[in-house]
Scaffold this active site. Structure first.
Site, PDB file in Angstrom:
ATOM      1  N   HIS A 231       0.537  -0.170  -0.967  1.00 17.10           N
ATOM      2  CA  HIS A 231       0.056   1.207  -0.969  1.00 17.10           C
ATOM      3  C   HIS A 231       1.238   2.135  -0.671  1.00 17.10           C
ATOM      4  O   HIS A 231       1.404   2.571   0.453  1.00 17.10           O
ATOM      5  CB  HIS A 231      -1.036   1.378   0.079  1.00 17.10           C
ATOM      6  CG  HIS A 231      -1.742   2.695  -0.022  1.00 17.10           C
ATOM      7  ND1 HIS A 231      -3.062   2.854   0.338  1.00 17.10           N
ATOM      8  CD2 HIS A 231      -1.332   3.913  -0.435  1.00 17.10           C
ATOM      9  CE1 HIS A 231      -3.419   4.129   0.159  1.00 17.10           C
ATOM     10  NE2 HIS A 231      -2.387   4.777  -0.312  1.00 17.10           N
TER      11      HIS A 231
ATOM     12  N   GLU B 133      -1.997   0.714  -4.830  1.00 15.23           N
ATOM     13  CA  GLU B 133      -2.955   1.719  -4.355  1.00 15.23           C
ATOM     14  C   GLU B 133      -2.241   3.030  -4.102  1.00 15.23           C
ATOM     15  O   GLU B 133      -1.062   3.048  -3.698  1.00 15.23           O
ATOM     16  CB  GLU B 133      -3.573   1.258  -3.024  1.00 15.23           C
ATOM     17  CG  GLU B 133      -4.328  -0.037  -3.118  1.00 15.23           C
ATOM     18  CD  GLU B 133      -4.973  -0.408  -1.811  1.00 15.23           C
ATOM     19  OE1 GLU B 133      -4.441  -0.055  -0.743  1.00 15.23           O
ATOM     20  OE2 GLU B 133      -6.024  -1.056  -1.860  1.00 15.23           O
TER      21      GLU B 133
ATOM     22  N   HIS C  31     -10.433  -2.715   3.662  1.00  8.59           N
ATOM     23  CA  HIS C  31     -10.091  -1.921   4.856  1.00  8.59           C
ATOM     24  C   HIS C  31     -10.779  -2.465   6.103  1.00  8.59           C
ATOM     25  O   HIS C  31     -11.995  -2.469   6.224  1.00  8.59           O
ATOM     26  CB  HIS C  31     -10.383  -0.424   4.702  1.00  8.59           C
ATOM     27  CG  HIS C  31      -9.541   0.384   5.635  1.00  8.59           C
ATOM     28  ND1 HIS C  31      -8.338   0.968   5.291  1.00  8.59           N
ATOM     29  CD2 HIS C  31      -9.713   0.660   6.957  1.00  8.59           C
ATOM     30  CE1 HIS C  31      -7.822   1.573   6.349  1.00  8.59           C
ATOM     31  NE2 HIS C  31      -8.634   1.390   7.375  1.00  8.59           N
TER      32      HIS C  31
HETATM   33  C1  LIG Z   1      -6.912   1.794   0.843  1.00  7.71           C
HETATM   34  C2  LIG Z   1      -6.945   1.040   2.105  1.00  7.71           C
HETATM   35  O1  LIG Z   1      -7.916   1.024   2.805  1.00  7.71           O
HETATM   36  C3  LIG Z   1      -5.780   0.291   2.507  1.00  7.71           C
HETATM   37  O2  LIG Z   1      -5.419  -0.475   1.447  1.00  7.71           O
HETATM   38  C4  LIG Z   1      -4.594   1.115   2.811  1.00  7.71           C
HETATM   39  O3  LIG Z   1      -3.542   0.645   2.013  1.00  7.71           O
HETATM   40  C5  LIG Z   1      -4.158   0.959   4.195  1.00  7.71           C
HETATM   41  O4  LIG Z   1      -3.012   1.775   4.329  1.00  7.71           O
HETATM   42  P1  LIG Z   1      -2.038   1.557   5.574  1.00  7.71           P
HETATM   43  O5  LIG Z   1      -1.533   0.136   5.469  1.00  7.71           O
HETATM   44  O6  LIG Z   1      -0.993   2.609   5.365  1.00  7.71           O
HETATM   45  O7  LIG Z   1      -2.901   1.753   6.800  1.00  7.71           O
HETATM   46  N1  LIG Z   2      -7.628  -1.832   0.103  1.00  7.31           N
HETATM   47  C1  LIG Z   2      -7.611  -2.369   1.446  1.00  7.31           C
HETATM   48  C2  LIG Z   2      -6.281  -2.995   1.710  1.00  7.31           C
HETATM   49  O1  LIG Z   2      -5.485  -3.182   0.807  1.00  7.31           O
HETATM   50  C3  LIG Z   2      -5.943  -3.421   3.065  1.00  7.31           C
HETATM   51  O2  LIG Z   2      -6.611  -2.701   4.074  1.00  7.31           O
HETATM   52  P1  LIG Z   2      -6.370  -3.234   5.581  1.00  7.31           P
HETATM   53  O3  LIG Z   2      -6.786  -4.682   5.583  1.00  7.31           O
HETATM   54  O4  LIG Z   2      -4.902  -3.080   5.862  1.00  7.31           O
HETATM   55  O5  LIG Z   2      -7.260  -2.381   6.437  1.00  7.31           O
END
Ligand SMILES: CC(=O)[C@@H](O)[C@H](O)COP(=O)(O)O
Ligand SMILES: NCC(=O)COP(=O)(O)O
Length: 239
Positions: free
Chosen positions: A43, A70, A191
């Site tokens: 992300h 993402e 998440h």
């Molecule tokens: C979209 C989502 O919920 C996660 O994939 C996000 O990538 C978390 O981002 P951080 O790792 O910056 O918290």
């Molecule tokens: N889209 C969710 C992700 O890639 C990871 O979320 P998290 O496990 O770091 O909360």
């Protein structure tokens, strides 16, 4: 079978904290795949607090499983990054710059026209599109007419309610997933999924194609090791 996509954002957080290349993000991604990860998720945020834009180019060259990028397409640099790397999937997330982490899904009614246009841009390049949504039947309904291939259910509310009352916590997700299936939308989720809540989620959500997990998995690997941790998550997911 639901796929486990390992989000390696927090490996990049640790790497960036000292300015060098330790841990080596590319090595961790390849090892994660060798240990059984069925996808790699990143992300890249505009402030590059963890995943840098250059990381995406470097990862694209070597990743053998599904690459999922993402981000918020309102950031033109993000759109250009995705089009230049053509991952298996792009997941559109409506985060603004100042957010600590992702904390809401798209308003697929209010942003219907915008989402339709930007989704068409990625699909024209053969990139599968998933959009991040809250477990709301209204939002899922409107997601269908954006042309998205999949939705990603934002699972923070499930995770935070799991220990108190898991049946209650999962209910909106089951409803949203059943509607998504009826509408022909693929279903991803992510998440705050972790070793405690993953199995119940994957056992109860119909048509679940992918879970993307990062924060908890990387934290767990500090105690159990990355290979063991990925195997533990795979067992929970498939349990
Ligand atoms: C979209 C989502 O919920 C996660 O994939 C996000 O990538 C978390 O981002 P951080 O790792 O910056 O918290
Ligand atoms: N889209 C969710 C992700 O890639 C990871 O979320 P998290 O496990 O770091 O909360």
């Amino acid at each position: 079978m639901t796929k486990l996509s390992v989000n390696i954002n927090k490996i990049a957080t640790l790497r960036n904290s000292r300015g060098g290349n330790n841990p080596d993000l590319i090595k961790v991604a390849l090892d994660a795949e060798r240990f059984g990860a069925e996808g790699i998720t990143v992300h890249p945020r505009p402030d590059e607090r963890h995943i840098r834009y250059q990381d995406v180019f470097d990862l694209k060259k070597v990743i053998q499983t599904e690459f999922n990028i993402e981000g918020n397409p309102k950031e033109q640099k993000f759109v250009e990054l995705v089009l230049a790397n053509k991952p298996a999937q792009v997941t559109l997330v409506p985060d603004t710059e100042g957010q600590l982490t992702s904390n809401h899904g798209w308003d697929t009614i209010k942003h219907q026209s915008y989402l339709k246009d930007i989704i068409a841009v990625f699909k024209a390049e053969g990139i599968r599109v998933s959009i991040f949504v809250d477990p709301s039947e209204e939002m899922v309904e409107a997601a269908q007419s954006t042309g998205t291939d999949r939705i990603e259910l934002y699972t923070e509310a499930y995770a935070s309610g799991f220990h108190e009352d898991k049946e209650r916590a999962i209910k909106p997700y089951i409803k949203a997933a059943k509607l998504a299936e009826k509408l022909g939308l693929g279903i991803n989720a992510g998440h705050d999924l972790d070793l405690h809540n993953l199995q119940y989620f994957s056992q109860n959500i119909p048509g679940l194609l992918e879970v993307s997990i990062g924060h908890a998995l990387i934290c767990d690997s500090l105690y159990f090791g990355l290979e063991n941790t990925i195997q533990m998550y795979l067992r929970q997911k498939n349990g």
